[in-house]
Design a protein around this motif. Structure first.
Motif, PDB file in Angstrom:
ATOM      1  N   VAL A  71       0.851  -1.201   0.000  1.00  5.33           N
ATOM      2  CA  VAL A  71       0.000   0.000   0.000  1.00  5.33           C
ATOM      3  C   VAL A  71       0.887   1.252   0.000  1.00  5.33           C
ATOM      4  N   LEU A  72       1.898   1.218   0.839  1.00  3.87           N
ATOM      5  CA  LEU A  72       2.809   2.373   0.928  1.00  3.87           C
ATOM      6  C   LEU A  72       3.575   2.567  -0.390  1.00  3.87           C
ATOM      7  N   GLU A  73       4.026   1.477  -0.966  1.00  2.25           N
ATOM      8  CA  GLU A  73       4.756   1.584  -2.237  1.00  2.25           C
ATOM      9  C   GLU A  73       3.881   2.153  -3.351  1.00  2.25           C
ATOM     10  N   ALA A  74       2.630   1.705  -3.383  1.00  2.00           N
ATOM     11  CA  ALA A  74       1.709   2.219  -4.402  1.00  2.00           C
ATOM     12  C   ALA A  74       1.506   3.722  -4.198  1.00  2.00           C
ATOM     13  N   PHE A  75       1.435   4.123  -2.940  1.00  2.00           N
ATOM     14  CA  PHE A  75       1.281   5.544  -2.625  1.00  2.00           C
ATOM     15  C   PHE A  75       2.512   6.330  -3.088  1.00  2.00           C
ATOM     16  N   TYR A  76       3.698   5.813  -2.774  1.00  2.00           N
ATOM     17  CA  TYR A  76       4.932   6.476  -3.199  1.00  2.00           C
ATOM     18  C   TYR A  76       5.001   6.592  -4.729  1.00  2.00           C
ATOM     19  N   ARG A  77       4.605   5.530  -5.399  1.00  2.00           N
ATOM     20  CA  ARG A  77       4.657   5.538  -6.872  1.00  2.00           C
ATOM     21  C   ARG A  77       3.803   6.684  -7.413  1.00  2.00           C
ATOM     22  N   LYS A  78       2.603   6.801  -6.834  1.00  2.00           N
ATOM     23  CA  LYS A  78       1.683   7.841  -7.268  1.00  2.00           C
ATOM     24  C   LYS A  78       2.232   9.242  -6.958  1.00  2.00           C
ATOM     25  N   GLU A  79       2.816   9.383  -5.776  1.00  2.00           N
ATOM     26  CA  GLU A  79       3.400  10.669  -5.398  1.00  2.00           C
ATOM     27  C   GLU A  79       4.488  11.085  -6.389  1.00  2.00           C
ATOM     28  N   VAL A  80       5.370  10.143  -6.696  1.00  2.00           N
ATOM     29  CA  VAL A  80       6.469  10.463  -7.612  1.00  2.00           C
ATOM     30  C   VAL A  80       5.915  10.791  -9.006  1.00  2.00           C
ATOM     31  N   GLN A  81       4.884  10.033  -9.433  1.00  2.00           N
ATOM     32  CA  GLN A  81       4.266  10.311 -10.741  1.00  2.00           C
ATOM     33  C   GLN A  81       3.678  11.720 -10.769  1.00  2.00           C
ATOM     34  N   THR A  82       2.914  12.051  -9.724  1.00  2.00           N
ATOM     35  CA  THR A  82       2.252  13.358  -9.672  1.00  2.00           C
ATOM     36  C   THR A  82       3.271  14.490  -9.681  1.00  2.00           C
ATOM     37  N   GLU A  83       4.296  14.370  -8.855  1.00  2.00           N
ATOM     38  CA  GLU A  83       5.300  15.432  -8.778  1.00  2.00           C
ATOM     39  C   GLU A  83       6.097  15.530 -10.074  1.00  2.00           C
ATOM     40  N   THR A  84       6.359  14.376 -10.691  1.00  2.00           N
ATOM     41  CA  THR A  84       7.099  14.374 -11.961  1.00  2.00           C
ATOM     42  C   THR A  84       6.299  15.093 -13.049  1.00  2.00           C
ATOM     43  N   GLU A  85       4.986  14.845 -13.069  1.00  2.00           N
ATOM     44  CA  GLU A  85       4.143  15.517 -14.067  1.00  2.00           C
ATOM     45  C   GLU A  85       4.177  17.031 -13.884  1.00  2.00           C
ATOM     46  N   ALA A  94      10.070   9.374  -3.283  1.00  2.00           N
ATOM     47  CA  ALA A  94       9.034  10.031  -2.458  1.00  2.00           C
ATOM     48  C   ALA A  94       9.438  10.115  -0.993  1.00  2.00           C
ATOM     49  N   GLU A  95      10.471   9.366  -0.606  1.00  2.00           N
ATOM     50  CA  GLU A  95      10.902   9.409   0.791  1.00  2.00           C
ATOM     51  C   GLU A  95      11.807  10.604   1.090  1.00  2.00           C
ATOM     52  N   TYR A  96      12.401  11.175   0.066  1.00  2.00           N
ATOM     53  CA  TYR A  96      13.452  12.169   0.260  1.00  2.00           C
ATOM     54  C   TYR A  96      12.979  13.578  -0.093  1.00  2.00           C
ATOM     55  N   PRO A  97      13.729  14.611   0.292  1.00  2.00           N
ATOM     56  CA  PRO A  97      13.291  15.978   0.004  1.00  2.00           C
ATOM     57  C   PRO A  97      12.991  16.173  -1.484  1.00  2.00           C
ATOM     58  N   PRO A  98      11.994  17.014  -1.805  1.00  2.00           N
ATOM     59  CA  PRO A  98      11.533  17.159  -3.192  1.00  2.00           C
ATOM     60  C   PRO A  98      12.636  17.510  -4.184  1.00  2.00           C
ATOM     61  N   GLU A  99      13.647  18.274  -3.753  1.00  2.00           N
ATOM     62  CA  GLU A  99      14.690  18.652  -4.718  1.00  2.00           C
ATOM     63  C   GLU A  99      15.490  17.443  -5.187  1.00  2.00           C
ATOM     64  N   CYS A 100      15.427  16.345  -4.407  1.00  2.00           N
ATOM     65  CA  CYS A 100      16.117  15.131  -4.838  1.00  2.00           C
ATOM     66  C   CYS A 100      15.459  14.577  -6.100  1.00  2.00           C
ATOM     67  N   LEU A 101      14.128  14.606  -6.130  1.00  2.00           N
ATOM     68  CA  LEU A 101      13.421  14.166  -7.342  1.00  2.00           C
ATOM     69  C   LEU A 101      13.756  15.095  -8.510  1.00  2.00           C
ATOM     70  N   SER A 102      13.753  16.414  -8.274  1.00  2.00           N
ATOM     71  CA  SER A 102      14.096  17.366  -9.355  1.00  2.00           C
ATOM     72  C   SER A 102      15.469  17.045  -9.919  1.00  2.00           C
ATOM     73  N   TYR A 103      16.408  16.767  -9.004  1.00  2.00           N
ATOM     74  CA  TYR A 103      17.767  16.470  -9.442  1.00  2.00           C
ATOM     75  C   TYR A 103      17.816  15.188 -10.276  1.00  2.00           C
TER      76      TYR A 103
END
Ligand SMILES: [Zn+2]
Length: 250
Positions: free
Chosen positions: A125-139, A182-191
């Motif tokens: 459940v948590l992994e599915a949530f993380y996947r969605k979070e990363v997808q949403t932020e990436t979009e 999704a576990e790490y600060p948002p700028e990590c995803l941007s990077y």
């Protein structure tokens, strides 16, 4: 990049320490929640030898303090009550559901209900949530990065990845991102997103790649260091509650 700590990671008296130089009067040592990171703030003029001597003198206190943040190695993660989950660099508690089996993950005001009693299902459940979070932020991020770089992938897939934050298949134009971002600060995803997109133009980590990375994200090295530092610290972050005593000093 607000979540990036200035300073450098050094080893002092056997401790991994974030050393911050500042205009202060004396050396101070703090063990910080949520991960038990050791931060040493020192005046510009104090030598590394002197700082190490001070850290060494605090050894017993540091060891007990750091241990208070660490996961019990004999304990297995259950994704249940009393544990924590990481979301965008923050640690949020997992709570019991009232009058029903399973748990609630109250992630930043959003409630994720995991009815399952089985830890594996709760983890899913948590992994599915993380996947969605990363997808949403990436979009949200992608149009900005594409406008800035002129680079656009044919597809982006978010998935569980064991050893990487992201990969780019430059011939196909596809990018894969780790749901763990999704576990790490948002700028990590941007990077990571910028890094992988730049591989569409520069397949390797040569000078062209680094020049582009520096141009589009001058703080990329600090963000990459922060991501790796947090990854090391996050192993035990699900287990013990942080102690709320104010940072102590030397
Ligand atoms: Zn790369």
């Amino acid at each position: 990049m607000k979540n990036v700590s200035a300073g450098e990671t050094v080893t002092l008296a056997g401790f991994t320490v974030l050393l911050v130089r500042k205009k202060v009067r004396r050396v101070t040592i703090a063990v910080l929640p949520p991960y038990g990171e050791v931060r040493v703030t020192a005046p510009y003029g104090v030598s590394i030898t002197e700082i190490e001597r001070i850290v060494s003198g605090k050894r017993a206190w540091l060891e007990s303090k750091i241990a208070s943040f660490s996961a019990d190695p004999g304990k297995e993660r259950t994704y249940g009550e009393g544990e924590y989950a990481l979301l965008w660099g923050r640690r949020v508690p997992i709570l019991p559901r009232v009058g029903a089996p399973g748990v609630l993950l109250t992630l930043e005001g959003r409630i994720l209900s995991a009815r399952a009693d089985d830890p594996k299902k709760r983890a899913a459940v948590l992994e599915a949530f993380y996947r969605k979070e990363v997808q949403t932020e990436t979009e949200k991020l992608l149009p900005f990065i594409t406008a800035m770089t002129g680079l656009s992938p044919t597809s982006i897939t978010v998935r569980k990845m064991a050893r990487r934050w992201g990969t780019c298949y430059h011939r196909e134009g596809t990018v894969h991102l780790s749901l763990s971002l999704a576990e790490y600060p948002p700028e990590c995803l941007s990077y990571v997103l910028l890094h992988e997109l730049l591989h569409l133009r520069y397949p390797d980590h040569g000078s062209g790649f680094h020049a582009a990375l520096d141009r589009f994200m001058p703080e990329n090295r600090a963000v990459a260091a922060e991501l790796n530092r947090m990854r090391r610290l996050s192993y035990g972050a699900w287990a013990d509650p942080p102690e709320n005593d104010p940072p102590k000093n030397e």
